[in-house]
Design a protein around this motif. Structure first.
Motif, PDB file in Angstrom:
ATOM      1  N   LEU A 184       0.828  -1.206   0.000  1.00 43.16           N
ATOM      2  CA  LEU A 184       0.000   0.000   0.000  1.00 43.16           C
ATOM      3  C   LEU A 184       0.864   1.258   0.000  1.00 43.16           C
ATOM      4  O   LEU A 184       0.639   2.181  -0.792  1.00 43.16           O
ATOM      5  CB  LEU A 184      -0.937  -0.007   1.215  1.00 43.16           C
ATOM      6  N   LEU A 185       1.865   1.293   0.850  1.00 39.62           N
ATOM      7  CA  LEU A 185       2.763   2.436   0.925  1.00 39.62           C
ATOM      8  C   LEU A 185       3.530   2.624  -0.378  1.00 39.62           C
ATOM      9  O   LEU A 185       3.663   3.747  -0.879  1.00 39.62           O
ATOM     10  CB  LEU A 185       3.726   2.251   2.101  1.00 39.62           C
ATOM     11  N   GLY A 186       4.016   1.533  -0.959  1.00 39.92           N
ATOM     12  CA  GLY A 186       4.732   1.607  -2.226  1.00 39.92           C
ATOM     13  C   GLY A 186       3.859   2.138  -3.348  1.00 39.92           C
ATOM     14  O   GLY A 186       4.281   2.998  -4.131  1.00 39.92           O
ATOM     15  N   ILE A 187       2.643   1.674  -3.421  1.00 38.37           N
ATOM     16  CA  ILE A 187       1.731   2.107  -4.485  1.00 38.37           C
ATOM     17  C   ILE A 187       1.332   3.569  -4.296  1.00 38.37           C
ATOM     18  O   ILE A 187       1.357   4.349  -5.250  1.00 38.37           O
ATOM     19  CB  ILE A 187       0.498   1.176  -4.546  1.00 38.37           C
ATOM     20  N   VAL A 188       0.994   3.952  -3.074  1.00 37.49           N
ATOM     21  CA  VAL A 188       0.586   5.344  -2.819  1.00 37.49           C
ATOM     22  C   VAL A 188       1.741   6.307  -3.100  1.00 37.49           C
ATOM     23  O   VAL A 188       1.573   7.316  -3.795  1.00 37.49           O
ATOM     24  CB  VAL A 188       0.049   5.508  -1.382  1.00 37.49           C
ATOM     25  N   LEU A 189       2.928   6.004  -2.562  1.00 35.17           N
ATOM     26  CA  LEU A 189       4.078   6.865  -2.823  1.00 35.17           C
ATOM     27  C   LEU A 189       4.460   6.855  -4.308  1.00 35.17           C
ATOM     28  O   LEU A 189       4.834   7.885  -4.864  1.00 35.17           O
ATOM     29  CB  LEU A 189       5.275   6.444  -1.969  1.00 35.17           C
ATOM     30  N   GLY A 190       4.366   5.697  -4.934  1.00 36.32           N
ATOM     31  CA  GLY A 190       4.673   5.602  -6.365  1.00 36.32           C
ATOM     32  C   GLY A 190       3.765   6.474  -7.201  1.00 36.32           C
ATOM     33  O   GLY A 190       4.224   7.222  -8.084  1.00 36.32           O
ATOM     34  N   ILE A 191       2.480   6.412  -6.934  1.00 38.30           N
ATOM     35  CA  ILE A 191       1.527   7.246  -7.677  1.00 38.30           C
ATOM     36  C   ILE A 191       1.791   8.721  -7.399  1.00 38.30           C
ATOM     37  O   ILE A 191       1.762   9.548  -8.314  1.00 38.30           O
ATOM     38  CB  ILE A 191       0.075   6.853  -7.320  1.00 38.30           C
TER      39      ILE A 191
END
Length: 114
Positions: free
Chosen positions: A12-19
């Motif tokens: 979740l953190l990776g996807i949110v920060l990535g976006i």
């Protein structure tokens, strides 16, 4: 924290920060006047575009689990490099986002460490 919970938080953190970084970098590349003006107060124009490209690359890497650790490290290096300008004109509200994203990136790196 259980393995399932850690895995969920990392993803979740990776996807949110990535976006977030992908969007910020793309927005810079397509004419974000406020960001350009802010960068030009301290840096030459090429730093603005290099940071945009690095944000796009690290944003994609943060979304993809095998690249997540390296992408977080790349983004932290960018934040540190851009932050190495004189601090006498810094307003408190302008450092909230970089400090928050750096803390989240460090947490993500720790959780996703190889």
């Amino acid at each position: 924290m259980s393995f399932e919970t850690t895995s969920l938080v990392v993803n979740l953190l990776g996807i949110v920060l990535g976006i977030f970084f992908l969007f910020a970098g793309a927005r810079k590349l397509y004419g974000w006047e406020w960001a350009k003006k802010s960068y030009l107060e301290h840096f030459p124009l090429w730093v603005y575009y290099v940071s945009a490209v690095v944000e796009v690359i690290s944003g994609i890497g943060l979304i993809l689990p095998p690249l997540r650790f390296a992408a977080a490290l790349l983004q932290i290096v960018l934040i540190l490099c851009v932050s190495l300008h004189p601090w006498h004109h810094v307003k408190a509200k302008t450092i909230i986002l970089p400090v928050t994203t750096t803390a989240l990136l460090l947490l993500l790196m720790w959780l996703a460490r190889p």
